[in-house]
Design a protein around this motif. Structure first.
Motif, mmCIF file in Angstrom:
data_model
loop_
_atom_site.group_PDB
_atom_site.id
_atom_site.type_symbol
_atom_site.label_atom_id
_atom_site.label_comp_id
_atom_site.label_asym_id
_atom_site.label_seq_id
_atom_site.Cartn_x
_atom_site.Cartn_y
_atom_site.Cartn_z
ATOM 1 N N LEU A 84 0.827 -1.202 0.000
ATOM 2 C CA LEU A 84 0.000 0.000 0.000
ATOM 3 C C LEU A 84 0.862 1.253 0.000
ATOM 4 N N GLY A 85 2.018 1.169 0.604
ATOM 5 C CA GLY A 85 2.920 2.317 0.662
ATOM 6 C C GLY A 85 4.223 1.927 1.306
ATOM 7 N N MET A 86 5.012 2.924 1.728
ATOM 8 C CA MET A 86 6.308 2.696 2.337
ATOM 9 C C MET A 86 6.353 3.367 3.702
ATOM 10 N N ASN A 87 6.773 2.605 4.722
ATOM 11 C CA ASN A 87 7.004 3.144 6.052
ATOM 12 C C ASN A 87 8.452 3.580 6.193
ATOM 13 N N VAL A 88 8.693 4.680 6.866
ATOM 14 C CA VAL A 88 10.060 5.081 7.192
ATOM 15 C C VAL A 88 10.489 4.319 8.439
ATOM 16 N N VAL A 89 11.475 3.460 8.290
ATOM 17 C CA VAL A 89 12.000 2.667 9.401
ATOM 18 C C VAL A 89 13.083 3.443 10.135
ATOM 19 N N VAL A 90 13.950 4.096 9.374
ATOM 20 C CA VAL A 90 15.050 4.882 9.929
ATOM 21 C C VAL A 90 15.087 6.221 9.220
ATOM 22 N N ALA A 91 15.275 7.288 9.960
ATOM 23 C CA ALA A 91 15.447 8.612 9.372
ATOM 24 C C ALA A 91 16.634 9.287 10.050
ATOM 25 N N GLU A 92 17.658 9.606 9.261
ATOM 26 C CA GLU A 92 18.848 10.270 9.789
ATOM 27 C C GLU A 92 19.056 11.573 9.027
ATOM 28 N N PRO A 93 18.568 12.704 9.592
ATOM 29 C CA PRO A 93 18.648 13.982 8.871
ATOM 30 C C PRO A 93 20.015 14.653 8.935
ATOM 31 N N MET A 94 20.973 14.060 9.661
ATOM 32 C CA MET A 94 22.343 14.581 9.791
ATOM 33 C C MET A 94 22.409 15.905 10.567
ATOM 34 N N SER A 95 21.337 16.274 11.267
ATOM 35 C CA SER A 95 21.357 17.516 12.045
ATOM 36 C C SER A 95 22.288 17.406 13.256
ATOM 37 N N VAL A 101 12.607 -3.597 1.560
ATOM 38 C CA VAL A 101 13.398 -2.532 2.180
ATOM 39 C C VAL A 101 14.120 -1.713 1.105
ATOM 40 N N THR A 102 14.064 -0.404 1.280
ATOM 41 C CA THR A 102 14.621 0.548 0.314
ATOM 42 C C THR A 102 15.490 1.570 1.037
ATOM 43 N N LEU A 103 16.623 1.917 0.409
ATOM 44 C CA LEU A 103 17.470 3.008 0.904
ATOM 45 C C LEU A 103 17.166 4.249 0.087
ATOM 46 N N ARG A 104 16.941 5.367 0.782
ATOM 47 C CA ARG A 104 16.706 6.645 0.121
ATOM 48 C C ARG A 104 17.553 7.711 0.817
ATOM 49 N N TYR A 105 18.248 8.530 0.027
ATOM 50 C CA TYR A 105 19.097 9.565 0.619
ATOM 51 C C TYR A 105 19.313 10.673 -0.405
ATOM 52 N N GLU A 111 17.437 7.646 4.726
ATOM 53 C CA GLU A 111 16.239 6.962 5.212
ATOM 54 C C GLU A 111 16.255 5.502 4.767
ATOM 55 N N ILE A 112 15.762 4.631 5.640
ATOM 56 C CA ILE A 112 15.447 3.255 5.272
ATOM 57 C C ILE A 112 13.944 3.103 5.342
ATOM 58 N N LEU A 113 13.358 2.610 4.276
ATOM 59 C CA LEU A 113 11.908 2.453 4.193
ATOM 60 C C LEU A 113 11.566 0.985 3.971
ATOM 61 N N SER A 114 10.365 0.606 4.355
ATOM 62 C CA SER A 114 9.885 -0.739 4.076
ATOM 63 C C SER A 114 8.457 -0.672 3.550
ATOM 64 N N ALA A 115 8.120 -1.656 2.767
ATOM 65 C CA ALA A 115 6.775 -1.715 2.203
ATOM 66 C C ALA A 115 5.780 -2.178 3.256
ATOM 67 N N TYR A 116 4.546 -1.702 3.130
ATOM 68 C CA TYR A 116 3.500 -2.161 4.040
ATOM 69 C C TYR A 116 2.169 -2.216 3.304
ATOM 70 N N CYS A 117 1.284 -3.013 3.846
ATOM 71 C CA CYS A 117 -0.097 -3.065 3.366
ATOM 72 C C CYS A 117 -0.982 -2.570 4.511
ATOM 73 N N GLY A 118 -1.206 -1.267 4.564
ATOM 74 C CA GLY A 118 -1.872 -0.643 5.696
ATOM 75 C C GLY A 118 -3.358 -0.908 5.784
ATOM 76 N N ASN A 119 -3.961 -1.538 4.785
ATOM 77 C CA ASN A 119 -5.397 -1.762 4.848
ATOM 78 C C ASN A 119 -5.749 -3.040 5.589
ATOM 79 N N LEU A 120 -4.743 -3.781 6.095
ATOM 80 C CA LEU A 120 -5.014 -5.013 6.818
ATOM 81 C C LEU A 120 -4.802 -4.726 8.299
ATOM 82 N N GLU A 121 -5.888 -4.379 8.976
ATOM 83 C CA GLU A 121 -5.800 -3.987 10.371
ATOM 84 C C GLU A 121 -5.303 -5.138 11.231
ATOM 85 N N GLY A 122 -4.379 -4.838 12.139
ATOM 86 C CA GLY A 122 -3.850 -5.852 13.032
ATOM 87 C C GLY A 122 -2.634 -6.583 12.505
#
Length: 778
Positions: free
Chosen positions: A538-549, A615-619, A704-715
């Motif tokens: 359904l979409g991608m969840n952000v698992v890790v976010a490192e903004p380098m601040s 799992v996807t790497l985005r930067y 960022e590290i993202l992972s796929a999810y199917c958010g319409n399946l509750e639980g």
């Protein structure tokens, strides 16, 4: 008067010089002017060293020209040159600010070693690939070996000739195929179009021996030899190659007498497509002299006529050295060929197969942008005029030895190229009556609730597509495949549509079409037995976010550092701020990376991707690296243990230098390494680099590290597509403060929609409701 000598060595140049005082008077003379009678073979290069010179400015170019040395590359100019020079010449160049790095101290010793048999006293057939060999001349020669193959494998091998050279020597090859199938596609693979490139002579002969010796053992080889006709020519430029054994080891061209005191035409500038264009010369003494007109040379005429006489030829491999490249059209223009998608697909597959043998990296890309313009080459003519899948290899190495590749590398070089040549030979372009291409790729992910559309290009080859027969076959959860016809779009373009599906399904699909002769084509070739697969999300969840601040505390080597970039460096320089905020991780935040740098890494702390899939790497990236022709390297690797690393991106794959002038979002699929792994490490590599030009290197931000999810399946808190006991256990673990399998935000189910930042009894009740089939958020 003593004169300087010119011999082109590689993509750059070698300086072969006499005395400093006298050589300055002979800058326009080239080695192609010399005749066999004028010079003895022995000790021609005594006292010369192989080295690397980088010319960065016009002033340095003029210094090189005034040094008394003759420039020996295709054309003098700014850039990287490989040189052979005396100690006096090297000191002269260094004294005028040129960077000179000696790779090998004794060129003559390398030449002598190449000509000295390592297998003296052994069996000349069994030990053939321990040494280099002259073209003819009895036992142990290349033509003798081809004859021996025909004698030892009479039902599969026979010798042939494409015609004679101007001196009457036959241009010989060996034909390998069986009589099981009579009407079959063919390929032609040839070496030594440039005479001094000795390693290229070994590839067709080694490949022939492999096909013949494995035919009765390996079913895949048997299938290939039964269904493909192989024409394998070790030496195309026979006269030039023989001259490298008798007079001038580093001769490049053929032996045409140009009638003005010069000799030789570059027969890889003499083909008809693009003849006379960029990268060729009309000057007879030039190393890239193109001849008096298209196909003016007997050699190119003979091979051209061979292609015309064999309309079943489907692939060509023109084998050169050196710089470790996999090349394809075009050579005469920076435009991409209409079949770029297919060329890139096969080229990248060959690159991976080569790397899998001895770990060597080959760069893949079109000739013009990957190495240099080369109008009038074989690859463009055979592709444009004959519809042939045309590739060229540049074999080992990247410059340490150059054309003087030691004989002990013959077998390793052939070992790594073998699976790539087999892959080319077995490709759909060669073996299928029609072929399918996917301009935007084949999707490995499908979105919940949306149909998946795939652009398909269908190309007629030896067969013709029967209208209305092209289809996609699909299923979601095993069982029988459904079939959907492809919709014609325009010309050879079609649209495949796979209906929408839901979380938890496992899509599988493949494509088929029939020819007017009722031949069935499947892609993948195994059809239902080896379909394409995809993940539903359904979409991608952000698992890790490192903004380098703030400093993440990652492990750094060399000049890797966290901080504010300074905007320094050449080319498009470094940035002055991050993509968001001020700080970044970068290699030398104050300028360029250095020359001769070994690989230096920035390595992340471990990330938990348990129960994460897709799992996807985005930067954000701002990168400058001279990655063309493997000069300098910039890489990204992933590991699940911090010990064994899998490359997922290399700047050399772009086929050119990377010189970002703005922040660029870069996304990579790392699921094959990271999915469902409790520890995932990332590392960015800078180097190795050579001794030439330098660029600003890496700057990275917003990782960022993202992972796929199917958010319409509750639980479904562990995102595996179902609600089961494992989801209940995840919530119970979270209630106890344990987050090994599922993240806190996953098990914080209520109140809807975002929870309350606490895992409590209400979240346990919610997952039990979902397990029972009740709505969590009605």
């Amino acid at each position: 008067m003593k004169r300087s000598r010119i011999v082109f060595i590689g993509t750059g140049a070698f300086l072969l010089v006499g005395s400093l005082a006298t050589a300055a008077q002979s800058g326009a003379e080239t080695a192609e002017r010399r005749t066999p009678a004028a010079h003895a073979y022995q000790n021609r290069y005594a006292g010369q060293r192989l080295a690397r010179v980088v010319v960065k400015t016009d002033e340095q170019r003029r210094a090189l020209e005034s040094s008394g040395a003759t420039v020996l590359n295709c054309h003098a100019g700014i850039g990287r040159m490989r040189v052979a020079a005396t100690d006096a010449q090297i000191e002269f160049l260094r004294g005028r600010g040129l960077d000179v790095v000696v790779n090998q101290p004794d060129l003559q010793a390398l030449i002598d070693a190449q000509r000295t048999p390592r297998a003296a006293g052994g069996d000349p057939f069994d030990d053939f690939f321990l040494d280099y060999h002259p073209y003819d001349g009895g036992t142990g020669s290349i033509t003798w070996y081809l004859n021996e193959l025909a004698v030892r494998y009479p039902t599969l091998a026979s010798t042939f000739t494409i015609g004679n050279t101007p001196a009457g020597r036959p241009i010989r090859g060996v034909r390998v195929t069986s009589s099981v199938v009579t009407d079959k596609p063919a390929v032609v693979y040839f070496g030594a179009e440039h005479a001094r490139e000795w390693i290229g002579t070994t590839i067709p002969a080694y490949f022939a021996h492999h096909l013949l010796s494995q035919y009765a053992i390996d079913p895949e080889i048997q299938d290939l030899v039964d269904n493909v006709e192989f024409f394998l020519i070790p030496v195309f430029n026979v006269e030039g190659y023989e001259y490298t054994w008798t007079d001038e080891r580093l001769w490049r061209k053929n032996r045409r007498d140009n009638g003005d005191g010069t000799f030789g035409v570059d027969i890889n500038r003499n083909w008809g497509e693009g003849w006379g264009g960029e990268g060729s010369s009309g000057v007879t003494s030039s190393l890239t002299y193109r001849g008096t007109g298209p196909f003016s040379e007997i050699e190119t005429q003979r091979l051209r006529d061979f292609f015309i006489a064999h309309p079943n030829l489907r692939a060509q491999l023109d084998i050169h050295s050196f710089t470790q490249l996999i090349l394809w059209p075009y050579a005469s223009t920076p435009l991409l060929p209409p079949d770029q998608t297919y060329y890139d697909q096969v080229g990248k597959a060959m690159k991976s197969l080569i790397a899998g043998v001895h770990g060597l990296t080959y760069t893949a890309g079109p000739i013009y942008t990957t190495i240099y313009p080369a109008a009038g080459g074989s690859v463009d003519w055979t592709y444009v005029q004959r519809g042939v899948l045309s590739y060229s290899y540049e074999c080992r190495d990247t410059g340490e030895f150059g054309f003087e590749l030691p004989a002990d590398q013959i077998i390793p070089n052939n070992e790594e190229l073998l699976p790539a040549v087999l892959h080319l030979s077995d490709s759909d372009w060669v073996r299928a009556p029609i072929r399918m291409e996917y301009p935007d790729g084949v999707p490995n992910r499908m979105m919940v609730g949306d149909p998946t559309e795939i652009d398909v290009r269908i190309v007629n080859q030896t067969g013709t597509l029967e209208p209305g027969t092209a289809a996609v076959h699909y299923r979601f959860d095993g069982g029988l495949y459904s079939i959907a016809p492809l919709t014609p779009v325009a010309g050879d373009l079609y649209l495949a549509t796979i209906p929408a599906t839901s979380c938890g399904s496992s899509p599988e699909f493949y494509f088929t079409a029939e020819t007017t002769d009722l031949e069935l084509y499947s892609n993948p070739r195994g059809g239902a037995a080896e379909p394409y697969t995809a993940m539903v999300l359904l979409g991608m969840n952000v698992v890790v976010a490192e903004p380098m601040s703030s400093d993440p505390g990652w492990t750094t080597e060399g000049q890797w550092a966290w901080g504010i970039p300074t905007g320094a460096g050449t080319q498009n320089h470094d940035p002055t701020v991050g993509a968001t905020g001020s700080q970044v991780y970068g290699y030398n935040l104050a300028g360029n990376y250095p020359n001769n740098l070994p690989a230096r890494y920035l390595t992340s702390t471990p990330f938990d991707c348990t129960a994460r899939f897709g799992v996807t790497l985005r930067y954000q990236r701002w990168l400058g690296v001279e990655s063309n022709s493997n000069f300098d390297q910039a890489t990204i690797e992933v590991s699940s243990n911090g010990v064994n690393w899998t490359p997922v991106w290399s700047a050399s794959d772009t086929g050119d230098a990377v010189s970002d002038s703005a922040w660029t979002l870069h996304e990579l699929d790392i699921s094959s390494v990271a999915d469902n792994q409790p520890t995932v490490y990332l590392r960015w590599g800078m180097g190795p680099t050579d001794g030439g030009l330098t660029y600003p290197g890496w700057n990275i931000d917003d990782v960022e590290i993202l992972s796929a999810y199917c958010g319409n399946l509750e639980g479904d808190v562990n995102h595996d597509g179902t609600v089961d006991i494992f989801d209940i256990l995840c919530v119970l673990d979270g209630f106890a403060g344990v987050f090994v399998t599922c993240a806190p935000e996953d098990v914080d189910l209520v109140p809807c929609p975002d929870g309350d930042a606490a895992v409590d009894i209400f979240d346990i009740l919610a997952v039990l409701d979902a397990f029972s089939g009740d709505d969590v958020c009605p």
